[in-house]
Design a protein around this motif. Structure first.
Motif, PDB file in Angstrom:
ATOM      1  N   ALA A 167       0.829  -1.205   0.000  1.00 60.14           N
ATOM      2  CA  ALA A 167       0.000   0.000   0.000  1.00 60.14           C
ATOM      3  C   ALA A 167       0.866   1.259   0.000  1.00 60.14           C
ATOM      4  O   ALA A 167       0.541   2.252  -0.656  1.00 60.14           O
ATOM      5  N   GLN A 168       1.980   1.206   0.725  1.00 64.21           N
ATOM      6  CA  GLN A 168       2.882   2.362   0.761  1.00 64.21           C
ATOM      7  C   GLN A 168       3.550   2.571  -0.596  1.00 64.21           C
ATOM      8  O   GLN A 168       3.701   3.702  -1.058  1.00 64.21           O
ATOM      9  N   ILE A 169       3.950   1.470  -1.237  1.00 64.16           N
ATOM     10  CA  ILE A 169       4.560   1.561  -2.570  1.00 64.16           C
ATOM     11  C   ILE A 169       3.599   2.250  -3.527  1.00 64.16           C
ATOM     12  O   ILE A 169       3.960   3.201  -4.228  1.00 64.16           O
ATOM     13  N   LEU A 170       2.356   1.792  -3.543  1.00 66.59           N
ATOM     14  CA  LEU A 170       1.385   2.296  -4.501  1.00 66.59           C
ATOM     15  C   LEU A 170       0.948   3.722  -4.196  1.00 66.59           C
ATOM     16  O   LEU A 170       0.539   4.453  -5.103  1.00 66.59           O
ATOM     17  N   ALA A 171       1.054   4.134  -2.933  1.00 72.02           N
ATOM     18  CA  ALA A 171       0.598   5.466  -2.540  1.00 72.02           C
ATOM     19  C   ALA A 171       1.677   6.528  -2.706  1.00 72.02           C
ATOM     20  O   ALA A 171       1.381   7.723  -2.594  1.00 72.02           O
ATOM     21  N   THR A 172       2.902   6.125  -2.983  1.00 77.22           N
ATOM     22  CA  THR A 172       4.008   7.081  -3.082  1.00 77.22           C
ATOM     23  C   THR A 172       4.036   7.713  -4.473  1.00 77.22           C
ATOM     24  O   THR A 172       4.179   7.010  -5.467  1.00 77.22           O
ATOM     25  N   PRO A 173       3.911   9.022  -4.582  1.00 78.47           N
ATOM     26  CA  PRO A 173       3.936   9.665  -5.905  1.00 78.47           C
ATOM     27  C   PRO A 173       5.338   9.613  -6.508  1.00 78.47           C
ATOM     28  O   PRO A 173       6.326   9.495  -5.784  1.00 78.47           O
ATOM     29  N   PRO A 174       5.433   9.706  -7.817  1.00 87.94           N
ATOM     30  CA  PRO A 174       6.750   9.643  -8.451  1.00 87.94           C
ATOM     31  C   PRO A 174       7.564  10.897  -8.178  1.00 87.94           C
ATOM     32  O   PRO A 174       7.011  11.983  -7.951  1.00 87.94           O
ATOM     33  N   LEU A 175       8.874  10.750  -8.213  1.00 95.09           N
ATOM     34  CA  LEU A 175       9.749  11.908  -8.133  1.00 95.09           C
ATOM     35  C   LEU A 175       9.620  12.730  -9.421  1.00 95.09           C
ATOM     36  O   LEU A 175       9.157  12.229 -10.455  1.00 95.09           O
ATOM     37  N   PRO A 176      10.033  13.999  -9.393  1.00 97.01           N
ATOM     38  CA  PRO A 176       9.835  14.866 -10.562  1.00 97.01           C
ATOM     39  C   PRO A 176      10.386  14.323 -11.871  1.00 97.01           C
ATOM     40  O   PRO A 176       9.709  14.409 -12.910  1.00 97.01           O
ATOM     41  N   SER A 177      11.583  13.743 -11.876  1.00 98.74           N
ATOM     42  CA  SER A 177      12.144  13.237 -13.135  1.00 98.74           C
ATOM     43  C   SER A 177      11.327  12.084 -13.688  1.00 98.74           C
ATOM     44  O   SER A 177      11.155  11.956 -14.909  1.00 98.74           O
ATOM     45  N   THR A 178      10.805  11.237 -12.814  1.00 97.54           N
ATOM     46  CA  THR A 178       9.937  10.152 -13.251  1.00 97.54           C
ATOM     47  C   THR A 178       8.634  10.709 -13.817  1.00 97.54           C
ATOM     48  O   THR A 178       8.157  10.258 -14.866  1.00 97.54           O
ATOM     49  N   ALA A 179       8.071  11.695 -13.134  1.00 95.23           N
ATOM     50  CA  ALA A 179       6.810  12.296 -13.602  1.00 95.23           C
ATOM     51  C   ALA A 179       6.987  12.972 -14.956  1.00 95.23           C
ATOM     52  O   ALA A 179       6.124  12.857 -15.837  1.00 95.23           O
ATOM     53  N   VAL A 180       8.105  13.667 -15.152  1.00 92.44           N
ATOM     54  CA  VAL A 180       8.382  14.310 -16.439  1.00 92.44           C
ATOM     55  C   VAL A 180       8.479  13.245 -17.536  1.00 92.44           C
ATOM     56  O   VAL A 180       7.920  13.401 -18.628  1.00 92.44           O
ATOM     57  N   GLY A 181       9.193  12.165 -17.241  1.00 92.54           N
ATOM     58  CA  GLY A 181       9.317  11.089 -18.216  1.00 92.54           C
ATOM     59  C   GLY A 181       7.981  10.478 -18.580  1.00 92.54           C
ATOM     60  O   GLY A 181       7.692  10.249 -19.758  1.00 92.54           O
ATOM     61  N   ILE A 182       7.154  10.218 -17.585  1.00 95.16           N
ATOM     62  CA  ILE A 182       5.843   9.610 -17.823  1.00 95.16           C
ATOM     63  C   ILE A 182       4.998  10.493 -18.736  1.00 95.16           C
ATOM     64  O   ILE A 182       4.372  10.012 -19.689  1.00 95.16           O
ATOM     65  N   ARG A 183       4.989  11.794 -18.461  1.00 94.44           N
ATOM     66  CA  ARG A 183       4.204  12.709 -19.305  1.00 94.44           C
ATOM     67  C   ARG A 183       4.742  12.724 -20.726  1.00 94.44           C
ATOM     68  O   ARG A 183       3.969  12.717 -21.698  1.00 94.44           O
ATOM     69  N   ALA A 184       6.065  12.746 -20.880  1.00 96.99           N
ATOM     70  CA  ALA A 184       6.661  12.799 -22.215  1.00 96.99           C
ATOM     71  C   ALA A 184       6.434  11.501 -22.977  1.00 96.99           C
ATOM     72  O   ALA A 184       6.106  11.522 -24.174  1.00 96.99           O
ATOM     73  N   TRP A 185       6.597  10.354 -22.320  1.00 93.06           N
ATOM     74  CA  TRP A 185       6.369   9.076 -22.995  1.00 93.06           C
ATOM     75  C   TRP A 185       4.892   8.916 -23.373  1.00 93.06           C
ATOM     76  O   TRP A 185       4.579   8.357 -24.424  1.00 93.06           O
ATOM     77  N   ASN A 186       4.016   9.404 -22.531  1.00 89.65           N
ATOM     78  CA  ASN A 186       2.596   9.335 -22.865  1.00 89.65           C
ATOM     79  C   ASN A 186       2.305  10.174 -24.109  1.00 89.65           C
ATOM     80  O   ASN A 186       1.536   9.757 -24.993  1.00 89.65           O
ATOM     81  N   ARG A 187       2.913  11.350 -24.200  1.00 90.78           N
ATOM     82  CA  ARG A 187       2.696  12.202 -25.365  1.00 90.78           C
ATOM     83  C   ARG A 187       3.288  11.580 -26.630  1.00 90.78           C
ATOM     84  O   ARG A 187       2.673  11.585 -27.692  1.00 90.78           O
ATOM     85  N   ILE A 188       4.495  11.022 -26.511  1.00 89.87           N
ATOM     86  CA  ILE A 188       5.118  10.373 -27.670  1.00 89.87           C
ATOM     87  C   ILE A 188       4.238   9.236 -28.176  1.00 89.87           C
ATOM     88  O   ILE A 188       3.977   9.112 -29.376  1.00 89.87           O
ATOM     89  N   ALA A 189       3.764   8.401 -27.252  1.00 91.39           N
ATOM     90  CA  ALA A 189       2.982   7.228 -27.654  1.00 91.39           C
ATOM     91  C   ALA A 189       1.631   7.609 -28.231  1.00 91.39           C
ATOM     92  O   ALA A 189       1.111   6.920 -29.114  1.00 91.39           O
ATOM     93  N   SER A 190       1.064   8.699 -27.762  1.00 88.78           N
ATOM     94  CA  SER A 190      -0.285   9.077 -28.199  1.00 88.78           C
ATOM     95  C   SER A 190      -0.291  10.032 -29.385  1.00 88.78           C
ATOM     96  O   SER A 190      -1.301  10.125 -30.094  1.00 88.78           O
ATOM     97  N   GLU A 191       0.831  10.735 -29.638  1.00 88.58           N
ATOM     98  CA  GLU A 191       0.824  11.778 -30.661  1.00 88.58           C
ATOM     99  C   GLU A 191       1.831  11.575 -31.784  1.00 88.58           C
ATOM    100  O   GLU A 191       1.570  11.969 -32.929  1.00 88.58           O
ATOM    101  N   GLU A 192       2.994  10.991 -31.502  1.00 91.62           N
ATOM    102  CA  GLU A 192       3.973  10.774 -32.557  1.00 91.62           C
ATOM    103  C   GLU A 192       3.588   9.514 -33.346  1.00 91.62           C
ATOM    104  O   GLU A 192       2.848   8.660 -32.845  1.00 91.62           O
ATOM    105  N   PRO A 193       4.078   9.357 -34.578  1.00 86.09           N
ATOM    106  CA  PRO A 193       3.779   8.142 -35.338  1.00 86.09           C
ATOM    107  C   PRO A 193       4.133   6.880 -34.534  1.00 86.09           C
ATOM    108  O   PRO A 193       5.127   6.857 -33.803  1.00 86.09           O
TER     109      PRO A 193
END
Length: 298
Positions: A167-193
């Protein structure tokens, strides 16, 4: 299509003059992402756009190699060169803190990973690619009809075996570099070819490809001797072994599909740039694992 490897801005096919001018302008404006890319890949010395254009042409020149080989070579240089990335160095014989940092940050990465695979599968018309990504979704997150639990489940069990509550693992938010990566990978996968998204995501599996040492890597992801004995927990061995045994053929298969389906005008140039952007995000994300690990020291 030529793209900026630091921000994925688009330029005309083979227009390295425009890309060079863009990089020079961004560097003059002290944009950290563009300065970092130039420093790490071209030169730390400022140069005029005309000279930079020539350096960029040489950097992206496949020299007759398949783009899949170019990606593998660049990945090795970045993560397993003479000064390898600090995370695999720490993972050779990992401390409890390193492993817990891995667990807490990686559970966020894996959830984004399956979203990225789903985007690729939804956006391709190629049955071979759809089947490949469907297998990814099941192996990484579903675990249905497989001999072992999903990779995500194995990761959580590793964390529990090291004394951290699920429960603690799942409740811990990502660190900023992880969060930046997640947003960028989501955009690449959804918007780039989709073929670029495939290169961006599945090239990252090269990190655990033990055969990279045959192509010049200075070390493996971890010392395989830790899969035996009691240096790490049984659950840690189970998690690490899954990737150690799967990611050789798996990463190669993905890059072969990228090679097969990136034959249109400018597609391989775009694949190269999108891979490079993803590799920089991954670099920062691996550092975030180590940063998280410091919270568990002592």
């Amino acid at each position: 299509m030529t793209k900026c490897p630091a921000c994925l801005e688009r330029f005309g096919l083979g227009d390295y003059s425009a890309l060079a001018a863009h990089l020079v302008a961004q560097a003059d404006a002290s944009d950290s992402g563009h300065v970092r890319w130039l420093n790490q890949n071209i030169s730390r010395q400022k140069m005029p756009a005309r000279e930079l254009e020539g350096r960029l042409r040489a950097f992206f020149d496949l020299e007759g190699k398949p783009v899949s080989v170019w990606i593998k070579d660049r990945f090795i240089q970045k993560f397993y060169g003479p000064t390898p990335h600090p995370f695999p160095v720490a993972l050779q014989h990992p401390s409890r803190a390193t492993l817990l940092g891995y667990v807490v940050e990686h559970q966020h990465f894996l959830r984004q990973w399956v979203r990225s695979c789903a985007f690729i599968m939804a956006r391709t018309d190629e049955p071979a690619v759809a089947r490949y990504e469907l297998d990814n979704l099941n192996t990484e997150f579903g675990g249905f009809g497989t001999p072992a639990p999903s990779h995500y489940e194995l990761l959580l069990r590793m964390g529990e075996s090291l004394g951290l509550d699920r429960a603690q693992i799942l409740a811990t938010p990502p660190l900023p570099s992880t969060a930046v990566g997640i947003r960028a990978w989501n955009r690449i996968a959804s918007e780039e070819p989709w073929v670029e998204a495939m290169a961006a995501m599945h090239s990252l599996e090269l990190i655990a490809n033990r055969e990279l040492v045959q192509h010049g890597a200075t070390l493996r992801y971890f010392d395989p001797r830790i899969l035996q004995g009691t240096e790490v927990t049984h659950e840690t061995q189970a998690f690490l072994r899954e990737g150690y045994e799967a990611d050789v053929g798996h990463s190669d298969e993905a890059l072969e599909l990228v090679e097969q389906f990136s034959t249109g005008p400018g597609q391989r140039e775009a694949v190269q740039a999108t891979f490079l952007r993803s590799a920089d995000l991954f670099d920062d994300y691996l550092v975030a694992r180590l940063e998280r690990g410091t919270q568990f020291e002592g």
